[in-house]
Structure formats: C-alpha cells, structure tokens
Design a protein around this motif. Sequence first.
Motif, PDB file in Angstrom:
ATOM      1  N   LEU A 212      -0.287   0.296 -13.659  1.00 36.35           N
ATOM      2  CA  LEU A 212      -0.500   1.688 -13.277  1.00 36.35           C
ATOM      3  C   LEU A 212      -1.985   2.037 -13.350  1.00 36.35           C
ATOM      4  N   ALA A 213      -2.650   1.548 -14.389  1.00 35.05           N
ATOM      5  CA  ALA A 213      -4.088   1.810 -14.533  1.00 35.05           C
ATOM      6  C   ALA A 213      -4.865   1.194 -13.367  1.00 35.05           C
ATOM      7  N   LYS A 214      -4.505  -0.028 -12.977  1.00 36.56           N
ATOM      8  CA  LYS A 214      -5.175  -0.673 -11.836  1.00 36.56           C
ATOM      9  C   LYS A 214      -4.986   0.160 -10.570  1.00 36.56           C
TER      10      LYS A 214
ATOM     11  N   SER B 159      -7.914   2.092  -8.405  1.00 36.01           N
ATOM     12  CA  SER B 159      -8.077   1.841  -6.972  1.00 36.01           C
ATOM     13  C   SER B 159      -8.045   3.133  -6.167  1.00 36.01           C
ATOM     14  N   GLU B 160      -7.404   4.167  -6.727  1.00 38.67           N
ATOM     15  CA  GLU B 160      -7.319   5.455  -6.062  1.00 38.67           C
ATOM     16  C   GLU B 160      -8.433   6.405  -6.492  1.00 38.67           C
TER      17      GLU B 160
ATOM     18  N   ASN C  64       0.821  -1.218   0.000  1.00 37.29           N
ATOM     19  CA  ASN C  64       0.000   0.000   0.000  1.00 37.29           C
ATOM     20  C   ASN C  64       0.854   1.268   0.000  1.00 37.29           C
ATOM     21  N   LYS C  65       2.049   1.174  -0.576  1.00 40.58           N
ATOM     22  CA  LYS C  65       2.904   2.352  -0.744  1.00 40.58           C
ATOM     23  C   LYS C  65       2.633   2.901  -2.145  1.00 40.58           C
ATOM     24  N   ILE C  66       1.569   3.686  -2.238  1.00 44.82           N
ATOM     25  CA  ILE C  66       1.031   4.100  -3.530  1.00 44.82           C
ATOM     26  C   ILE C  66       2.003   4.980  -4.314  1.00 44.82           C
ATOM     27  N   VAL C  67       2.610   5.947  -3.639  1.00 41.15           N
ATOM     28  CA  VAL C  67       3.518   6.873  -4.324  1.00 41.15           C
ATOM     29  C   VAL C  67       4.707   6.120  -4.915  1.00 41.15           C
ATOM     30  N   GLU C  68       5.287   5.220  -4.115  1.00 41.39           N
ATOM     31  CA  GLU C  68       6.439   4.451  -4.586  1.00 41.39           C
ATOM     32  C   GLU C  68       6.041   3.506  -5.724  1.00 41.39           C
TER      33      GLU C  68
ATOM     34  N   VAL D 291      -7.477   9.198 -15.352  1.00 37.91           N
ATOM     35  CA  VAL D 291      -6.047   8.918 -15.546  1.00 37.91           C
ATOM     36  C   VAL D 291      -5.855   7.466 -15.982  1.00 37.91           C
ATOM     37  N   ALA D 292      -6.575   6.551 -15.320  1.00 37.01           N
ATOM     38  CA  ALA D 292      -6.472   5.128 -15.649  1.00 37.01           C
ATOM     39  C   ALA D 292      -6.950   4.858 -17.065  1.00 37.01           C
TER      40      ALA D 292
END
Length: 201
Positions: free
Chosen positions: A76-78, A82-83, A50-54, A88-89
């Motif tokens: 990246l789309a997934k 999820s966010e 769950n380290k989204i930025v990384e 963007v996806a």
Amino acid sequence: TRKESSAASDVYKRQGKYKTATDLSVRIIDQNRKSPIGFDLLGLSYLGQNKIVEARGNFRKAIGIDRNYHLARINLAKLEFSEGRQNVAINSLKNILSRDKSYIPAYELLFKNSLYEGDLTEAENYLLTAINTNPRKISIREKLFNFYLSEKKMNKATTVVQNDTPAENHEELSFLYKYILPVDHKIIGMQYIFTGLIMAV
C-alpha cells in the motif's frame, strides 16, 4: 506494421497473465476469506493493471483482516508513493514500525523516499536505526556502506565494516533460510513469483 503487431501481441499476453493472476488470487480468497494473503495478491494484480482504486481497496482489506500483515502495508505504501501521496505512505510505514521496530522493508522504503526527497541526513538515520534494531542483518549494512561510498564518506564507510559483527554470528542468507523458513519470507517469495507471473511478457 510488424512493430504494431508485436506491441498488440505483448498487450494480449499481459492481459492473459493478469487474468491468470487475478483468478489465482480469487481462488486463494475463496479458500480462506479470513486470510489477508489472497486480498494482498489481488491488490498486486490490480496494481499491475494500473487499477489503483481496486488495488488500494484490496490492500486495505488485507490489513483489515490482519493489522500485523505488514506486506500489505508495504504494498500500500508503494502504491501511495507512486501516486505522490508521500505523507500517507510514510504514515503507513511508521505504523508498521510502531508494531515491529525491526521490520527491515519499512526502513528500506523510508530510506529510498528520503533519498528521492534529497534528505540525505534522514536517509542515513533510517539505515542507522535499522542497523541498531537488526545488528546481524548484512543487507542493511551493505546498503549503508554503499550509501557512504556514493556520498564519498570513506571514513564512515570504513566504520560500517569495522563495526560489523563476526561472520559466525551473521544470519544464514541462503535461499532456504531466506525464502522458506521464516513466515514473512515465505510470503515474500510467493509475491516474487506472483509478480513475475503478471509482469513477465
């Protein structure tokens, strides 16, 4: 309590698997920093934590290395879905299709998102387009068939079967062909193993 002890044990196990997965990704990157695979796998490892930025950063690094490395765009789309960043996806998926209009995973994600959004017409159109660009792909026909069944559109479901290509023309769906021979499926297979490593408890 016993329940709390078990939960803590599960956390430690997950952390250990994430570290193993991260170490494996870093090793792949160190061996070849010009390959997108290691960065993509590292992104998956971070996503599992769950380290989204990384995770996002490493998927983007993979794409930056090879703009035609579609698996990183899919991952990246997934993440963006999820966010809650649907636009963007979707743009990421459409970018894939602008480069390779026959890339099935992009259609599948777009279909899934359209279903989630309740746009059944758009969902159907994504599958129909996928079939038109991949007339021998059994899995997409099955998905469209099941979609029609779920919507109780029996005539359309029957048409999907009737319009199916002869069996001898279908691609071979054995494990060997699907996961070993095509390059993309080799990497898909690697990701399944990798994801299993970091998600299994």
